[in-house]
Design an enzyme around this catalytic site. Structure first.
Site, mmCIF file in Angstrom:
data_model
loop_
_atom_site.group_PDB
_atom_site.id
_atom_site.type_symbol
_atom_site.label_atom_id
_atom_site.label_comp_id
_atom_site.label_asym_id
_atom_site.label_seq_id
_atom_site.Cartn_x
_atom_site.Cartn_y
_atom_site.Cartn_z
ATOM 1 C CB THR A 323 -0.654 9.195 -4.528
ATOM 2 O OG1 THR A 323 0.014 9.408 -3.294
ATOM 3 C CG2 THR A 323 0.129 9.816 -5.665
ATOM 4 C CB CYS A 324 -4.377 5.934 -2.713
ATOM 5 S SG CYS A 324 -5.921 6.332 -3.508
ATOM 6 C CG ASP A 325 2.065 6.181 -0.228
ATOM 7 O OD1 ASP A 325 2.153 6.378 0.989
ATOM 8 O OD2 ASP A 325 2.786 5.383 -0.841
#
Lengths: 376, 376
Positions: A323-325
């Site tokens: 994820t982009c987290d």
């Protein structure tokens, strides 16, 4: 022992990420615990993995079920489990959910506070209730907080009140912490528990059950003792503190029942370095903290990884999710090493992922689907 | 400004937990940012909240969309967004997902590594690509790691290679960290970025875009400056470092677009103390860390709470979620106080919960349903 799973993965090549559960191993784990603790009632802690085939298999073996919510009770009953085999084990319940469970026939409830006791007295008259006690513990790999339980003094007071209000003050429960690696903790806890237990009995409060909770481990990176050693330690502690006045005993295994029965297969999406002379490679998988591996929070649970290139030279890595987290990193401080020959597209097996994975996964964070699982 | 939401909650009394989003406020936030940064292309960071009514409203206003996965691209396109308004902004992509997006018409991709560049060169020929650069930042409330980006030196090398391999080396991106409270960080970052940018231009690599990422805040407990101050700081930094050679500018707001537009209503399930003389009360809500409030991890994001008894005497509390997980505690170290008159069954509003909540919620941890949300 997970040879069946590896064969399935080789033959089926399921789309990743995918968790595969070996039901025979779940059955083996249940039978083994029943053999080793013949006097205990086993309540499977559904929250560890509520997949219907697991519940069905365990129900067929005579397991009972520890549930955390109305939702879990519904799932258990939908797979044919009768209400008298269900414990509503969460100490935090809405009064309407208690009332609903009582109407379904559930008669066993946990509590640890005055307010919860009042709810039970109002809408579950006559039910068997047990009070969760805070015991002083260390040694668990998954953080144990003070969220559940109350002081032994308060528990005594609450169980007296339970009796006075028409409830069946059935007993006490405690929890030494999940993935507990120190076998002495049960002795320590039962020492504290037995004192208040007998004090209540002497007062005429008919407590007669001790719920040992969970805490038995799965096999992550650190070596753990076998189930035999755990059951022996628990039995020894029970005998030591209760002698020939042995109470009814409940145990609520979750992790130890299904953890080692699952393998999560994932694909390497990217391998990179942040600069030309970076010592560590970043290995990005198609599953991460929000796709089922929530227990890597603070790098608490350290899973074993298996790659098709094991046995060749390795180098240090940081392992992260897709994820982009920026918080979606599995292992950065912990020393993980993977083969230098590892390639994008390789499949990695994450072992002992049968417990606390699927249900933790987010509905659709970053547009990724929740973790799929299959029981074989 | 969320008066519409409070009216809705009063009139509808939805089953809790429930997130209510005010679409007019989302629209207001979008229009305000466009006014304040007229030259920037706004790509809404869908991961913050991909609810269809939000996407539809923003698409109607001319927004573009920053996506993290094939799943998000599908959702965006299903709401009528055309592929030329979509950026595939995740630097970690499966090659088959890049190929799929390219077939759909997506022509804008992020990358930060050699391996990702090779994938793009193979399956997205001629696409505009931008390289994410690691900048040296502090001041963000949500932890920023080194997970994304590469060193400026490596970025230069990769953009040269991108050009050589038939891709359009469109520009660079960076991220100062989510919920960034230090306005100077953009100046610091753009200083680093502009140097490598002009070095590339002089070499004949036609970079012409700077992607400012996200980082603009929502209103949690700590006071933050208004959007005006942020846009002014960014504009000043751009002028300072790029002067009259201004590049195309992209900005990817998520939190600042939808965060303050949402209110999560929850019910108090239990209030208790662990012993008779406990100073702090435990307040258990029907939503927690695994039901949408994942950003309370390490107590990073500190939401504002509103109760129907505000204005009366308060006392210190620990705030926790409803699951049987001991880690499901929202605030224990942070000093939260709630009215002493607070009762089980009271409804609490958690403010500014429009971003990074619904999609983070687990599929069914402990048998609890994912967070419901409604857009008004």
């Amino acid at each position: 022992m997970t040879e069946r799973i590896f064969r399935y993965l080789r033959e089926q090549q399921p789309e990743t990420p995918c968790l595969v559960i070996d039901l025979d191993m779940v059955e083996h784990n249940f039978r083994r615990m029943r053999e080793l603790l013949p006097a205990a009632h086993i309540f499977y802690a559904m929250k560890a993995n509520p997949a219907a085939p697991i519940l069905t298999r365990l129900a067929g073996l005579g397991s009972r079920f520890d549930t955390a919510s109305r939702g879990e009770i519904e799932i258990a009953m939908a797979t044919g489990v009768s209400a008298d085999r269900i414990s509503f084990g969460n100490t935090i319940k809405k009064e309407r959910d208690i009332a609903w469970a009582y109407q379904q026939g559930v008669r066993l409830f946990a509590f640890d506070s005055e307010a919860e006791l009042q709810k039970l007295a109002r809408v579950a008259p006559g039910a068997r209730v047990f009070c969760r006690v805070l015991v002083d513990c260390g040694g668990a790999e998954w953080p144990l907080s003070r969220k559940f339980g109350c002081s032994p003094e308060m528990a005594k007071d609450l169980l007296r009140k339970a009796k006075a209000q028409g409830l069946d003050a059935y007993g006490v429960s405690f929890h030494v912490g999940s993935q507990q690696t120190d076998l002495e903790q049960w002795d320590k806890a039962l020492g504290q528990i037995s004192q208040m237990f007998f004090a209540l009995v002497e007062e005429g409060v008919d407590v007669r059950m001790v719920n040992l909770g969970g805490g038995f481990p799965a096999q992550y990176r650190a070596e753990v003792r076998g189930i035999e050693a755990y059951c022996e330690a628990v039995t020894r502690a029970l005998v030591r503190h209760f002698g020939n006045r042995m109470p009814e005993v409940i145990i609520e295994p979750g992790r130890s029942m299904v953890g080692d029965a699952g393998v999560l297969q994932t694909e390497v999406v990217l391998i990179s370095r942040k600069s030309a002379n970076d010592r560590k490679r970043w290995v990005y998988l198609d599953v991460g903290k929000f796709g089922g591996l929530a227990e890597t929070m603070d790098e608490s649970i350290k899973y074993r990884l298996r790659t098709p290139r094991d046995g060749t030279r390795t180098g240090p890595v940081i392992v992260a999710g897709p994820t982009c987290d920026s918080a979606d990193i599995l292992y950065e401080k912990t020393d993980y090493r993977l083969p230098l020959s590892l390639k994008v597209g390789d499949r990695i097996d994450i072992l002992s992922t049968g417990a606390y994975t699927t249900t933790y996964s987010s509905v659709a964070f970053n547009g990724f689907q929740p973790l799929k699982s299959v029981c074989i």
